[in-house]
Write an enzyme that holds these catalytic residues in place. Structure first.
Site, PDB file in Angstrom:
ATOM      1  N   GLU A 203     -86.250   3.685 -29.368  1.00 15.05           N
ATOM      2  CA  GLU A 203     -85.329   2.657 -28.877  1.00 15.05           C
ATOM      3  C   GLU A 203     -85.525   2.405 -27.379  1.00 15.05           C
ATOM      4  O   GLU A 203     -85.855   3.332 -26.633  1.00 15.05           O
ATOM      5  CB  GLU A 203     -83.882   3.063 -29.181  1.00 15.05           C
ATOM      6  CG  GLU A 203     -83.472   4.404 -28.578  1.00 15.05           C
ATOM      7  CD  GLU A 203     -82.109   4.877 -29.064  1.00 15.05           C
ATOM      8  OE1 GLU A 203     -81.312   5.225 -28.182  1.00 15.05           O
ATOM      9  OE2 GLU A 203     -81.858   4.897 -30.284  1.00 15.05           O
TER      10      GLU A 203
ATOM     11  N   HIS B 215     -77.459   1.727 -30.496  1.00 11.31           N
ATOM     12  CA  HIS B 215     -77.036   2.994 -29.889  1.00 11.31           C
ATOM     13  C   HIS B 215     -75.706   2.809 -29.145  1.00 11.31           C
ATOM     14  O   HIS B 215     -75.611   3.010 -27.927  1.00 11.31           O
ATOM     15  CB  HIS B 215     -78.112   3.526 -28.940  1.00 11.31           C
ATOM     16  CG  HIS B 215     -77.994   5.019 -28.718  1.00 11.31           C
ATOM     17  ND1 HIS B 215     -79.063   5.800 -28.358  1.00 11.31           N
ATOM     18  CD2 HIS B 215     -76.923   5.864 -28.789  1.00 11.31           C
ATOM     19  CE1 HIS B 215     -78.672   7.056 -28.226  1.00 11.31           C
ATOM     20  NE2 HIS B 215     -77.380   7.115 -28.486  1.00 11.31           N
TER      21      HIS B 215
END
Length: 311
Positions: free
Chosen positions: A259, A277
């Site tokens: 990510e 997230h």
């Protein structure tokens, strides 16, 4: 009196950054990377995020560094052994984000079961008004939640699941007591005995890829996976393959291995709910996290043990 110099790796709430500015000479890596690099020999404190971490190459260039304060609970992006060998305190913000992370775990689970994302798209596309049928969802009541990693977040998630009528079982790397919940001997056995597998385990070398093809196969074509831990604990190619071929029914993911540059295959899987997230991303939690970071820094500079020092 000269204020100690601090490196801030990623942004924090404005109020917390204002407190840092009042107590330190702050170098913002995210806004002034070259100036931050030049200041490394003088920097005594680092504040970073769990996802960003802090590399050994930077630690080696900072002879005055005494503390790395992580604004989060993950330590997988900091070499703890190396930091300790140089006498550097490493702190996290445990407890402050437990409830919000567990809440998002339930939200992902319910979004999958009740087809929330699908329903939103169906309505917006005019399909409801056109009279097209919409598939039934599933109730959490009576279903089995398997918790992979029974730390603070895992326990909080289990308590929430019980309130929704779910039955809880778990696996943990070390034996723990959880009266009323069923312990399973390994991740495969847990997945086989679960309708939903929630990944809450800490990211370490030992747990990397712990949710692999064998675990997903055991979870089965009706099973759901929820990951609120770290992307590295799931074998993502195996997960994508399972989602693509119907090996599992769906996945709710808040974290990814690389990510924010996640695997593009995830974007084309309709049986997944994806979040960037955000599990700890509430105002209340980010304030509490920031305040604990400030407390850890203050204690270290006072020559005291920081309140949430990583042992």
């Amino acid at each position: 009196m000269t204020r100690p110099e601090l490196l801030l790796v990623e942004p924090m709430l404005p109020g917390i950054e204002a407190e840092l500015d009042a107590r330190f000479t702050v170098h913002r890596f995210f806004a002034e990377e070259e100036a931050a690099r030049a200041a490394r020999p003088r920097i005594r404190c680092v504040v970073t995020g769990g996802g960003s971490g802090f590399g050994n190459d930077w630690i080696e260039a900072m002879p005055e560094l005494g503390i790395i304060a992580i604004n989060g609970v993950g330590t997988d992006r900091v070499d703890l052994g190396f930091a300790r060998s140089r006498g550097i305190d490493v702190t996290t913000t445990p407890g402050t984000l437990t409830d919000d992370v567990a809440d998002l775990g339930m939200a992902l689970m319910l979004a999958l079961m009740r087809r929330v994302v699908e329903g939103d798209a169906y309505l917006r596309a005019g399909r409801w008004a056109a009279g097209e049928p919409f598939p039934l969802g599933a109730s959490p009541r009576g279903r089995r939640l398997g918790i992979l990693g029974l730390g603070q977040i895992g326990r909080a998630l289990g308590q929430r699941a019980e309130a929704f009528g779910m039955k809880v079982r778990y696996w943990n790397r070390r034996p723990v007591e959880a009266p009323g919940w069923t312990a399973l001997p390994d991740p495969v056995a847990l997945a086989a005995d679960s309708d939903v597998l929630a990944v809450c385990v800490a990211a370490t070398a030992e747990t990397r890829g712990v949710v692999g093809a064998d675990v997903l196969e055991a979870l089965g074509p009706a099973g759901l996976l929820v990951n609120i831990a770290r992307g590295s604990v799931v074998d993502e190619p195996a997960l994508i393959a399972a989602l693509s071929r119907g090996g599992i029914a769906g996945a709710g993911l808040d974290v990814f291995e690389n990510e924010p540059a996640i695997r593009t295959e995830f974007l084309n899987l309709p049986n997944s709910v994806l979040m960037p997230h955000q599990a700890s991303a509430t105002l209340e939690t980010r304030i509490a996290m920031g305040e604990l970071v400030l407390a850890n820094l203050a204690a270290h500079l006072a020559g005291e043990r920081p309140p949430s020092l990583v042992n």
